[in-house]
Scaffold this active site. Structure first.
Site, PDB file in Angstrom:
ATOM      1  N   CYS A   1      11.002  31.944  -7.243  1.00 38.65           N
ATOM      2  CA  CYS A   1      10.891  31.098  -8.446  1.00 38.65           C
ATOM      3  C   CYS A   1       9.498  31.131  -9.062  1.00 38.65           C
ATOM      4  CB  CYS A   1      11.247  29.668  -8.097  1.00 38.65           C
ATOM      5  SG  CYS A   1      12.844  29.571  -7.301  1.00 38.65           S
TER       6      CYS A   1
ATOM      7  N   HIS B   1       8.698  25.273 -13.388  1.00 39.32           N
ATOM      8  CA  HIS B   1       9.930  25.846 -12.866  1.00 39.32           C
ATOM      9  C   HIS B   1      10.969  24.732 -12.810  1.00 39.32           C
ATOM     10  CE1 HIS B   1      12.973  27.537 -10.470  1.00 39.32           C
ATOM     11  NE2 HIS B   1      12.622  26.939  -9.349  1.00 39.32           N
TER      12      HIS B   1
ATOM     13  N   ASN C   1      18.843  25.362 -12.026  1.00 44.74           N
ATOM     14  CA  ASN C   1      17.696  26.126 -11.506  1.00 44.74           C
ATOM     15  C   ASN C   1      18.024  27.612 -11.585  1.00 44.74           C
ATOM     16  OD1 ASN C   1      15.836  27.475  -9.937  1.00 44.74           O
ATOM     17  ND2 ASN C   1      15.854  25.981  -8.263  1.00 44.74           N
TER      18      ASN C   1
HETATM   19  N1  ACO Z   1      26.922  15.967  -3.448  1.00 45.58           N
HETATM   20  C1  ACO Z   1      27.109  14.848  -2.753  1.00 45.58           C
HETATM   21  N2  ACO Z   1      26.359  14.539  -1.665  1.00 45.58           N
HETATM   22  C2  ACO Z   1      25.422  15.405  -1.294  1.00 45.58           C
HETATM   23  C3  ACO Z   1      25.180  16.622  -1.988  1.00 45.58           C
HETATM   24  C4  ACO Z   1      25.996  16.894  -3.109  1.00 45.58           C
HETATM   25  N3  ACO Z   1      25.853  18.005  -3.841  1.00 45.58           N
HETATM   26  N4  ACO Z   1      24.170  17.284  -1.389  1.00 45.58           N
HETATM   27  C5  ACO Z   1      23.762  16.517  -0.356  1.00 45.58           C
HETATM   28  N5  ACO Z   1      24.537  15.385  -0.296  1.00 45.58           N
HETATM   29  C6  ACO Z   1      24.424  14.291   0.648  1.00 45.58           C
HETATM   30  C7  ACO Z   1      23.816  14.720   1.952  1.00 45.58           C
HETATM   31  O1  ACO Z   1      24.816  15.234   2.820  1.00 45.58           O
HETATM   32  C8  ACO Z   1      23.241  13.438   2.441  1.00 45.58           C
HETATM   33  O2  ACO Z   1      24.264  12.667   3.010  1.00 45.58           O
HETATM   34  P1  ACO Z   1      24.009  11.836   4.374  1.00 45.58           P
HETATM   35  O3  ACO Z   1      22.916  10.864   4.032  1.00 45.58           O
HETATM   36  O4  ACO Z   1      25.323  11.232   4.643  1.00 45.58           O
HETATM   37  O5  ACO Z   1      23.554  12.857   5.383  1.00 45.58           O
HETATM   38  C9  ACO Z   1      22.783  12.714   1.167  1.00 45.58           C
HETATM   39  O6  ACO Z   1      23.538  13.314   0.108  1.00 45.58           O
HETATM   40  C10 ACO Z   1      21.319  12.849   0.886  1.00 45.58           C
HETATM   41  O7  ACO Z   1      20.944  14.225   0.978  1.00 45.58           O
HETATM   42  P2  ACO Z   1      19.459  14.688   0.812  1.00 45.58           P
HETATM   43  O8  ACO Z   1      19.349  16.153   1.101  1.00 45.58           O
HETATM   44  O9  ACO Z   1      18.584  13.757   1.595  1.00 45.58           O
HETATM   45  O10 ACO Z   1      19.241  14.427  -0.736  1.00 45.58           O
HETATM   46  P3  ACO Z   1      17.899  14.378  -1.535  1.00 45.58           P
HETATM   47  O11 ACO Z   1      17.773  13.026  -2.150  1.00 45.58           O
HETATM   48  O12 ACO Z   1      16.737  14.935  -0.755  1.00 45.58           O
HETATM   49  O13 ACO Z   1      18.174  15.394  -2.734  1.00 45.58           O
HETATM   50  C11 ACO Z   1      17.756  17.659  -3.435  1.00 45.58           C
HETATM   51  C12 ACO Z   1      18.488  16.759  -2.447  1.00 45.58           C
HETATM   52  C13 ACO Z   1      18.234  17.335  -4.833  1.00 45.58           C
HETATM   53  C14 ACO Z   1      18.097  19.114  -3.097  1.00 45.58           C
HETATM   54  C15 ACO Z   1      16.237  17.427  -3.331  1.00 45.58           C
HETATM   55  O14 ACO Z   1      15.826  17.417  -1.997  1.00 45.58           O
HETATM   56  C16 ACO Z   1      15.446  18.469  -4.070  1.00 45.58           C
HETATM   57  O15 ACO Z   1      15.548  18.623  -5.266  1.00 45.58           O
HETATM   58  N6  ACO Z   1      14.584  19.227  -3.362  1.00 45.58           N
HETATM   59  C17 ACO Z   1      13.821  20.282  -3.973  1.00 45.58           C
HETATM   60  C18 ACO Z   1      14.668  21.471  -4.040  1.00 45.58           C
HETATM   61  C19 ACO Z   1      14.040  22.562  -4.840  1.00 45.58           C
HETATM   62  O16 ACO Z   1      13.086  22.376  -5.542  1.00 45.58           O
HETATM   63  N7  ACO Z   1      14.630  23.712  -4.711  1.00 45.58           N
HETATM   64  C20 ACO Z   1      14.329  24.857  -5.412  1.00 45.58           C
HETATM   65  C21 ACO Z   1      12.920  25.360  -5.275  1.00 45.58           C
HETATM   66  S1  ACO Z   1      12.752  27.036  -5.047  1.00 45.58           S
HETATM   67  C22 ACO Z   1      13.899  27.847  -5.780  1.00 45.58           C
HETATM   68  O17 ACO Z   1      14.202  27.472  -6.852  1.00 45.58           O
HETATM   69  C23 ACO Z   1      14.558  29.056  -5.171  1.00 45.58           C
END
Ligand code: ACO
Length: 325
Positions: free
Chosen positions: A109, A251, A281
């Site tokens: 990215c 990004h 993304n």
């Molecule tokens: N739908 C419903 N529930 C979900 C989903 C979904 N799509 N995905 C995860 N959950 C659930 C999980 O299972 C978890 O449930 P649990 O508490 O029962 O275990 C709960 O939701 C919370 O999950 P988290 O992973 O803790 O959610 P978080 O608030 O951290 O959000 C996210 C996740 C959006 C991915 C966030 O961490 C994020 O944006 N991180 C950065 C990611 C990023 O920048 N990636 C790309 C960078 S590099 C590149 O682009 C290649």
């Protein structure tokens, strides 16, 4: 150098949060507040990375009022080439840039910003005059469509800019590039092979690339900590204050990351350029795709000062401050 043309392309199919709720156990109520995403474009089997990248490059070259034969170098930032040997040569052929050298550059990215900085080095040394930098990725090919924690985040697209050597001005004002390979395991699209005995005492590995994996929380923390630092460093080198910036273009990984970075930089949220709701993304494509969309919408105008930052797998991150047009 100046950045004188921009173009972009996306596959025609649009996958909404509602569609995704039919694929995995998720909902618009979960996805939108946590990411800012509503839709993303996804490619079908007749839409290739090379063609999408070529479409974006052609539009950028036309926007710069150049002919493809004027292009000296094509840098294709991608992690998802059609061919692991590289797709830049194919793009060179598709757009008819017969005089151009071309190569792929892989920094996930961060690829587009690394590519822009690389283009500037060729231009500043006087080796090349017209360089096309493309960011293009088709991550829909590589996500695990049964994993709701990753498959809702990614989309496909391509964006491109034309950089041109000029005698009078240098519109890439400053930049920063950083890597921390100790955190390589946070985001991967890795090869996995199994042993295959080949001959007496010789074992080779046979396998393939496995779907994308990500530690979302760690990537989130990393981005919010490191991206403001990288932008502040580049701003210092450019001799600019935060108030001098017209736009912040990060990004497009998560709206919450963009908001948190802007807050740390004390930049008003109106200055954030975000098209994450329509594209998701798109990895290396996200910055030039958003830039082009905002130029076409009349939001970004010639003379605007823009801070961009790419971040992601590697881990790698980068920033650049440039003047558009
Ligand atoms: N739908 C419903 N529930 C979900 C989903 C979904 N799509 N995905 C995860 N959950 C659930 C999980 O299972 C978890 O449930 P649990 O508490 O029962 O275990 C709960 O939701 C919370 O999950 P988290 O992973 O803790 O959610 P978080 O608030 O951290 O959000 C996210 C996740 C959006 C991915 C966030 O961490 C994020 O944006 N991180 C950065 C990611 C990023 O920048 N990636 C790309 C960078 S590099 C590149 O682009 C290649």
């Amino acid at each position: 150098m100046a950045i004188i043309g921009c173009g972009s392309a996306t596959p025609s199919a649009i996958l909404s949060n509602h569609h995704l709720s039919q694929v995995v156990d998720t909902s618009d109520e979960w996805i939108y507040p946590r990411t800012g995403m509503k839709n993303r474009h996804v490619s079908s089997t007749n839409e290739t990375l090379s063609q999408l990248a070529a479409d974006a490059a052609q539009k950028a070259i036309a926007d710069a009022n150049l002919d493809p034969t004027n292009i000296d170098l094509i840098i294709l930032a991608t992690s998802t080439p059609d061919d692991l040997f590289g797709s830049a040569s194919k793009v060179q052929h598709l757009i008819g840039a017969t005089q151009a050298a071309a190569f792929d550059l892989t920094v996930a990215c961060s690829g587009f910003v690394f590519g822009l900085i690389t283009a500037a080095q060729y231009i500043r040394t006087g080796v090349y005059k017209n360089v096309v930098v493309i960011g293009a990725d088709l991550l829909s090919r590589w996500v695990d469509w049964t994993d709701r924690t990753t498959c809702v985040l990614f989309g496909d697209g391509a964006g491109a800019v034309v950089c041109q050597g000029t005698e009078t001005k240098d519109n890439l004002l400053a930049f920063e590039m950083r890597n921390d390979g100790s955190q390589h395991g946070c985001l991967n699209l890795g090869y996995q092979g199994e042993s295959k005995p080949l001959a007496e005492g010789i074992t080779v590995q046979v396998g393939g690339y496995k779907p994308l994996t990500m530690s979302g929380k760690e990537v989130y923390r990393f981005a919010v900590a490191k991206v403001p630092e990288a932008i502040e460093k580049a701003m210092f080198r450019a001799g600019l204050a935060i108030d001098d910036l017209d736009w912040l273009l990060l990004h497009q990984a998560n709206q919450r990351i963009m908001d948190a970075v802007a807050k740390r930089l004390k930049l008003p949220s109106e200055k954030i350029l975000s098209r994450i709701s329509e594209y998701g993304n798109t990895s290396a494509a996200s910055i030039p795709l958003t830039l082009d969309t905002e130029i076409r919408a009349g939001k970004v105008k010639p003379g605007d000062k823009i801070a961009v930052s790419g971040f992601g797998a590697g881990l790698a991150w980068s920033s650049a401050i440039f003047v558009w047009g």
